[in-house]
Design a protein around this motif. Structure first.
Motif, short mmCIF file in Angstrom:
data_model
loop_
_atom_site.label_atom_id
_atom_site.label_comp_id
_atom_site.label_asym_id
_atom_site.label_seq_id
_atom_site.Cartn_x
_atom_site.Cartn_y
_atom_site.Cartn_z
N SER A 257 -2.24 8.81 6.76
CA SER A 257 -1.61 8.77 5.43
C SER A 257 -1.63 7.37 4.85
CB SER A 257 -0.16 9.27 5.53
OG SER A 257 -0.11 10.58 6.06
N GLU A 258 -1.76 7.29 3.54
CA GLU A 258 -1.73 5.98 2.87
C GLU A 258 -0.31 5.49 2.65
OE1 GLU A 258 -5.79 5.50 0.32
OE2 GLU A 258 -4.13 6.50 -0.71
N ALA A 259 0.62 6.43 2.47
CA ALA A 259 2.00 6.05 2.19
C ALA A 259 2.96 6.93 2.96
CB ALA A 259 2.28 6.15 0.69
N TYR A 260 4.12 6.36 3.25
CA TYR A 260 5.22 7.14 3.81
C TYR A 260 6.39 7.04 2.84
CZ TYR A 260 8.84 9.03 6.79
OH TYR A 260 9.85 9.81 7.29
N LEU A 261 6.94 8.20 2.46
CA LEU A 261 8.03 8.25 1.49
C LEU A 261 9.33 8.65 2.17
CD1 LEU A 261 9.28 8.28 -1.35
CD2 LEU A 261 8.38 10.62 -1.63
N CYS A 262 10.36 7.84 1.94
CA CYS A 262 11.71 8.14 2.41
C CYS A 262 12.66 7.97 1.23
CB CYS A 262 12.12 7.23 3.57
SG CYS A 262 13.83 7.47 4.11
N ALA A 263 13.30 9.06 0.81
CA ALA A 263 14.19 9.01 -0.35
C ALA A 263 15.64 9.27 0.05
CB ALA A 263 13.74 10.04 -1.39
N SER A 264 16.03 8.80 1.22
CA SER A 264 17.38 9.06 1.73
C SER A 264 18.46 8.51 0.81
CB SER A 264 17.53 8.43 3.12
OG SER A 264 16.80 9.15 4.08
N VAL A 265 19.61 9.18 0.83
CA VAL A 265 20.78 8.74 0.09
C VAL A 265 21.56 7.74 0.93
CG1 VAL A 265 22.95 9.48 -0.97
CG2 VAL A 265 20.89 10.92 -1.16
N ASN A 266 21.72 8.07 2.22
CA ASN A 266 22.37 7.15 3.15
C ASN A 266 22.03 7.54 4.58
OD1 ASN A 266 23.87 4.93 3.87
ND2 ASN A 266 25.83 5.99 3.80
#
Length: 340
Positions: A257-266
């Motif tokens: 993968s080119e990117a890893y996305l993490c959109a956690s709130v906390n």
């Protein structure tokens, strides 16, 4: 030296909290082969899924004993480590040792109630677990007088404020013999890796809505999802899902993968972010407290506001469209992970 770790449940599926405990157990034993390491898996057969089964109690106990022997299959736990199934935490079920560690808030009160023969008491604090206990009860676990150990600086400060006692800070390590760049894999263009999780604090809904916006701008987007949950609904053909991914599976996903996305709130830390960085996967992450342990905007990650779907989408688009930025983020991420 005898050390006991108390884990909540039997880890049939990969979790960051269990993985860290297993890493400590393996590494401690590698430092001293004479050391005795016990891991107690506490799982009450009368509650949860097991409790719903119309089976005699002794049969449920036997099933849990087998599961304790069989798992984890997703982690290479040293065979010299004693795995012990217990249904409750008390002096009859926990072996004598020099140290005994609670590893989650649900085990803290039980460990605190143990007699001195079970060992000095430590508490490995990996998150502010309000999904396990109400805040007032959770705060009480920090004030029990055990040796508090936090995996993040923000957790250390929070625990010290609540308990008025010192808290050790030991940041989570990354095993770079397992997670590292492998140039035999080809980074698949416009490919984003993503953890699928049903917990609201993990922010999957924000990530997914952002990726839908990315798809409009980058039609050939592909998403590699992984997680432990069974998918509740179908996803488009440009999304693949690997359930219960092993470290070997994650290594492949991160390296492709080119990117890893993490959109956690906390989160206390978010271990997958640093694993991805170690493999050279460029990180796009929200500015939750745990990510501040490792993510520096435009240095080793693209950091965006929590819950801002458009900003999350814009961050992913920047990484996927700007090869110079992507290479910079990748290289600095690798260097950071090596230091961890």
């Amino acid at each position: 030296m005898k050390i006991t770790f108390i884990l909540p449940g039997i880890p049939t599926r990969p979790t960051g909290g269990s993985k860290i405990v297993f890493e400590y157990a393996n590494r401690l034993l590698s430092l001293d082969s004479e050391m005795v390491i016990n891991i107690c898996f506490c799982s009450n057969p009368s509650v949860g899924r097991m409790g719903k089964l119309a089976l005699p109690s002794f049969v449920k106990e036997d099933i849990n004993s087998f599961r304790c022997w069989y798992f984890p299959r997703w982690f290479n736990l040293d065979k010299r480590i004693n795995k012990i199934y217990i249904s409750t935490i008390n002096d009859d079920t926990v072996p004598d040792a020099d140290w005994v560690f609670a590893t989650a808030s649900s085990t803290a009160f039980g460990v605190n109630s143990l007699s001195p023969e079970k060992g000095k008491k430590g508490y490995l604090i990996q998150d502010y677990e309000t999904w396990e206990l109400p805040p007032d009860k959770l705060d009480e676990t920090f004030c029990l007088g055990m040796k508090n150990i936090a995996v993040s600086q923000w957790l250390k400060e929070l625990v010290e404020k609540i308990s008025s006692e010192s808290c050790e800070y030991i940041p989570n390590p990354i095993d770079t013999t397992v997670f590292h760049p492998d140039y035999s894999y080809r980074r698949l263009p416009k490919t984003v890796a993503l953890l699928y999780h049903e917990g609201a604090h993990k922010g999957f809904s924000y990530a997914w809505n952002a990726l839908l916006l990315v798809k409009k701008k980058i039609p050939d987007l592909h998403v590699k999802m992984f997680g432990t949950f069974k998918l509740k609904h179908s996803f488009p053909e440009w999304v693949t899902y690997k359930r219960n991914a092993s470290s070997k599976d994650l290594f492949k996903i991160y390296n492709e993968s080119e990117a890893y996305l993490c959109a956690s709130v906390n989160e206390g830390y978010a271990l997958t972010c640093v694993e991805a960085m170690a493999c050279g996967c460029s990180l796009v992450v929200t500015d939750f407290k745990g990510s501040r342990e490792y993510a520096v905007d435009s240095v080793n990650a693209i950091v965006v506001p929590v819950g801002d779907v458009q900003a999350i989408a814009d961050g992913v688009i920047r990484i996927l469209e700007d090869s110079v930025l992507r290479e910079h983020i990748s290289n600095t991420g690798i260097s950071f992970a090596k230091k961890k």
